[in-house]
Design an enzyme around this catalytic site. Structure first.
Site, PDB file in Angstrom:
ATOM      1  N   ASP A  85       1.005  -1.206  -0.027  1.00 42.53           N
ATOM      2  CA  ASP A  85       0.027   0.071  -0.193  1.00 42.53           C
ATOM      3  C   ASP A  85       0.756   1.389  -0.128  1.00 42.53           C
ATOM      4  O   ASP A  85       1.616   1.586   0.895  1.00 42.53           O
ATOM      5  CB  ASP A  85      -0.836  -0.008   1.181  1.00 42.53           C
ATOM      6  CG  ASP A  85      -1.958   0.954   1.149  1.00 42.53           C
ATOM      7  OD1 ASP A  85      -1.941   1.990   0.531  1.00 42.53           O
ATOM      8  OD2 ASP A  85      -3.314   0.432   1.409  1.00 42.53           O
ATOM      9  N   SER A 137      -7.180   3.936  -1.811  1.00 48.71           N
ATOM     10  CA  SER A 137      -6.894   2.475  -1.665  1.00 48.71           C
ATOM     11  C   SER A 137      -8.188   1.656  -2.231  1.00 48.71           C
ATOM     12  O   SER A 137      -8.115   0.433  -2.224  1.00 48.71           O
ATOM     13  CB  SER A 137      -6.443   2.150  -0.256  1.00 48.71           C
ATOM     14  OG  SER A 137      -5.239   2.406   0.005  1.00 48.71           O
ATOM     15  N   PHE A 315      -5.140  -9.905  15.338  1.00 48.02           N
ATOM     16  CA  PHE A 315      -4.009  -9.847  16.207  1.00 48.02           C
ATOM     17  C   PHE A 315      -3.992  -8.295  16.969  1.00 48.02           C
ATOM     18  O   PHE A 315      -3.230  -8.079  17.963  1.00 48.02           O
ATOM     19  CB  PHE A 315      -2.722  -9.947  15.600  1.00 48.02           C
ATOM     20  CG  PHE A 315      -2.610 -11.378  15.044  1.00 48.02           C
ATOM     21  CD1 PHE A 315      -2.312 -12.336  15.607  1.00 48.02           C
ATOM     22  CD2 PHE A 315      -2.701 -11.360  13.721  1.00 48.02           C
ATOM     23  CE1 PHE A 315      -2.286 -13.601  15.082  1.00 48.02           C
ATOM     24  CE2 PHE A 315      -2.662 -12.630  12.850  1.00 48.02           C
ATOM     25  CZ  PHE A 315      -2.586 -13.649  13.882  1.00 48.02           C
ATOM     26  N   ASP A 331       2.328  -9.664  18.294  1.00 51.29           N
ATOM     27  CA  ASP A 331       2.247  -9.304  17.087  1.00 51.29           C
ATOM     28  C   ASP A 331       3.072 -10.361  16.107  1.00 51.29           C
ATOM     29  O   ASP A 331       4.202 -10.073  15.986  1.00 51.29           O
ATOM     30  CB  ASP A 331       2.580  -7.953  16.680  1.00 51.29           C
ATOM     31  CG  ASP A 331       1.619  -6.885  17.593  1.00 51.29           C
ATOM     32  OD1 ASP A 331       0.479  -7.002  17.201  1.00 51.29           O
ATOM     33  OD2 ASP A 331       2.367  -6.192  18.213  1.00 51.29           O
ATOM     34  N   HIS A 366       1.717   8.800   5.293  1.00 48.70           N
ATOM     35  CA  HIS A 366       0.777   9.567   5.466  1.00 48.70           C
ATOM     36  C   HIS A 366       1.077  10.433   6.540  1.00 48.70           C
ATOM     37  O   HIS A 366       0.697  11.658   6.958  1.00 48.70           O
ATOM     38  CB  HIS A 366      -0.726   9.123   5.613  1.00 48.70           C
ATOM     39  CG  HIS A 366      -1.463   8.711   4.587  1.00 48.70           C
ATOM     40  ND1 HIS A 366      -1.598   9.721   3.540  1.00 48.70           N
ATOM     41  CD2 HIS A 366      -1.822   7.450   4.294  1.00 48.70           C
ATOM     42  CE1 HIS A 366      -2.421   8.892   2.589  1.00 48.70           C
ATOM     43  NE2 HIS A 366      -2.658   7.688   3.254  1.00 48.70           N
ATOM     44  N   HIS A 404      -1.168   2.624  -5.108  1.00 50.70           N
ATOM     45  CA  HIS A 404      -0.595   4.039  -5.714  1.00 50.70           C
ATOM     46  C   HIS A 404       0.696   4.535  -4.986  1.00 50.70           C
ATOM     47  O   HIS A 404       0.892   3.794  -4.278  1.00 50.70           O
ATOM     48  CB  HIS A 404      -1.971   5.112  -5.083  1.00 50.70           C
ATOM     49  CG  HIS A 404      -2.193   4.852  -3.721  1.00 50.70           C
ATOM     50  ND1 HIS A 404      -1.311   5.403  -2.793  1.00 50.70           N
ATOM     51  CD2 HIS A 404      -3.324   4.293  -2.964  1.00 50.70           C
ATOM     52  CE1 HIS A 404      -1.649   4.986  -1.705  1.00 50.70           C
ATOM     53  NE2 HIS A 404      -2.824   4.215  -1.617  1.00 50.70           N
TER      54      HIS A 404
HETATM   55 ZN   LIG Z   1      -3.345   5.984   1.810  1.00 50.25          ZN
END
Ligand SMILES: [Zn+2]
Length: 555
Positions: A85, A137, A315, A331, A366, A404
């Site tokens: 992603d 997404s 999880f 995790d 982000h 993307h």
């Molecule tokens: Zn994003």
């Protein structure tokens, strides 16, 4: 040329003496490779460049391997799709350098190798969405998993559904099926694995139809729509194809539990419809199948794949921890989850379809946390290697791509072997240093002072939590619109070479693995209605489009 090089070395040497803070290795806090990481400036100054013969041997070996890898003609029994992603090209290149320096400990870093570097077929994906120049997404997952472009924010529906239009979501002809559903229809096993909430846009692209990617649990759906449009978590557990998925591993436990139920990490669920989807999942499995629900790494490791038909692993209450922050026994890594999923799915003699997402590359970007994002990309590559090592090129098609890119660049003139967080050896025209990794926008922005631009000279730039200082302040850094890469190997992977619409990808995967209603390798070789021999292109397109339109909506 030599003069230029020696000038650069001189500047570098001066910087070395003048700024002791840049001799830090990554302040990786807990990362296992911290001890192995060597100071980058020492590499640049003390490392010896390769002899010319190295490059010649490397090129000849590469040529030999490509020539040897003949085009596979068999059906792809298995398909594994790895989705990074926000995994744009600068992210890929930087992860190669970081892996070389901090994991493989090569001389400089740039000459290191990602596993995807070994893939024989490379293509590019045009990611725009039906109503947007730059993808999110959700619309992109509809393209790369279902074969049609959709509107921003929508999942598993055609572009006739606008964001948030619940009524349109429920019109049968607006719902588009996914390659995961095609695989189930063919009797294959299926699995989805991610580091985000399992209800997040990318993994939900395999199983959900939603006018909004935000409708992950019932409380996320606007009140006026709650009895009309089922939420994404409920679709996963209660509806096809979600309820038939064999392996589901990721985060997002809160989306599955009622508000009055507390999970193993002392977090309450968020569902107000009182549905306990975990319990409903367990009770939906017949007594003649082995179904296991787990919440920790230790539990994952104890799962006996040879005796497991269905595995649901949630999880974390929310997204799973970043790879850097993962706790010992809570995790699992993306690689751990990929390994267990393949062990379970590969028992099916008819094969499997597995979707694996490195979901937090995007989320760190982000937040302008470049180093953190690059570590996520390193781990993503490790999971790909695991998947490749566990399968055969003879019967498994592996496709690696991104949804993307990001507003992220890798620039400046750092010396070979530089630490990727290194500030440039040259100063801006304002005589302040700048970072090689930078963003066009995002939350790390710093206000100008009377002296102008924020000076990053004393910032903790080597820390994974450090936010690069972008050009434009925004609460969340944005995606980038340039094409993204498609790496592929295995049967018919050459079909993914070239520049394609993102929506082409599942059609090519369906061809290779004889799935879906379009042209497939099997139909082409059995002389049935989709045989293209003897048909003109226009006649073929009329035939095949008709076939697809009739059946693609059968979800
Ligand atoms: Zn994003």
């Amino acid at each position: 040329m030599n003069k230029v090089m020696s000038s650069a070395s001189l500047v570098l040497a001066v910087l070395l003496c003048a700024t002791p803070t840049i001799t830090h290795a990554y302040s990786s806090d807990s990362y296992m490779h911290e001890a192995a990481y060597k100071d980058s400036l020492n590499r640049a100054v003390g490392g010896k460049p390769e002899a010319p013969g190295y490059w010649v041997n490397n090129a000849q070996e590469t040529l030999y391997n490509i020539l040897k890898a003949e085009r596979k003609v068999a059906e792809a029994k298995n398909v594994i799709m790895f989705l990074g992603d926000g995994w744009g090209v600068p992210t890929i290149t930087l992860s190669r350098i970081l892996k070389g320096q901090a994991v493989d400990n090569v001389t400089f870093g740039e000459e290191g190798q990602l596993h995807i570097d070994t893939f024989p077929n490379i293509g590019m994906s045009k990611t725009f969405c039906a109503d947007a120049q730059i993808a999110d997404s959700a619309c992109s997952s509809t393209a790369y998993l279902r074969g049609v472009k959709a509107n921003v924010g929508t999942l598993g529906v055609t572009s006739d559904v606008r964001l948030g239009n619940c009524n349109a979501q429920n019109v049968d002809t607006n719902r588009v099926s996914s390659i995961l559903a095609w695989a189930q229809a063919a009797g294959k096993s299926t699995g989805i694995v991610t580091t985000t909430r399992i209800t997040h846009a990318s993994p939900a692209g395999t199983y959900a139809h939603s006018a909004s990617r935000e409708w992950e649990s019932d409380v996320d759906v606007p009140l006026m729509y709650r009895d009309k449009c089922s939420d994404i978590a409920a679709q996963l557990i209660l509806e096809e194809p979600g309820k038939n998925i064999n392996v589901i591993l990721g985060g997002g436990r809160q989306k599955f539990l009622p508000v009055d139920v507390t999970d193993s990490e002392s977090t309450n669920g968020e569902r107000k419809d009182r549905k306990n989807l975990v319990e409903l999942w367990k009770s939906s499995k017949n007594s003649d199948v082995n179904a296991t629900y787990i919440e920790t790494l230790n539990q994952l490791l104890m799962v006996d794949a040879t005796k497991t038909d269905y595995l649901l692993g949630l999880f974390s209450p929310d997204h799973m921890a970043y790879y850097h922050d993962q706790l010992g026994d809570q995790d699992p890594s993306l690689t751990d989850m990929t390994e267990k999923a393949i062990q379970i799915l590969s028992k099916n003699p008819k094969g499997f379809f597995l979707f694996v997402e490195g979901g937090r590359i995007d989320q760190a970007h982000h937040n302008n946390q470049a180093l953190r994002s690059i570590w996520e990309a390193v781990e993503f590559d490790r999971a790909i290697k695991k998947g490749d090592d566990m399968t055969s090129d003879d019967d498994t098609l592996i496709v690696v791509t991104a949804d993307h890119s990001h507003a992220f660049s890798f620039a400046g003139y750092a010396a070979r072997g530089s630490n990727i967080t290194q500030i440039g050896i040259r100063l801006g025209n304002d005589l302040k240093p700048y970072s090689g990794m930078s963003y066009a926008n995002g939350p790390g922005w710093q206000p100008f002072t009377s002296g102008g631009r924020h000076n990053i000279a004393n910032d903790p730039i080597h820390n994974v939590t450090y936010q690069q200082v972008p050009l434009v302040p925004l609460v969340s850094e944005t995606h980038g619109g340039e094409d993204v890469m498609i790496f592929s190997k295995g049967p018919h992977s050459h079909l993914l070479a070239g520049v394609h619409f993102q929506s082409y990808i599942p059609h090519a995967m369906g061809y290779a693995s004889c799935l879906g209603s379009g042209l497939t390798f099997c139909s082409e070789n059995q002389g049935n209605s989709a045989n293209i021999n003897g048909l003109s292109i226009s006649a073929f397109l009329a035939l095949i489009t008709n076939l697809i339109v009739i059946s693609i909506f059968m979800t």
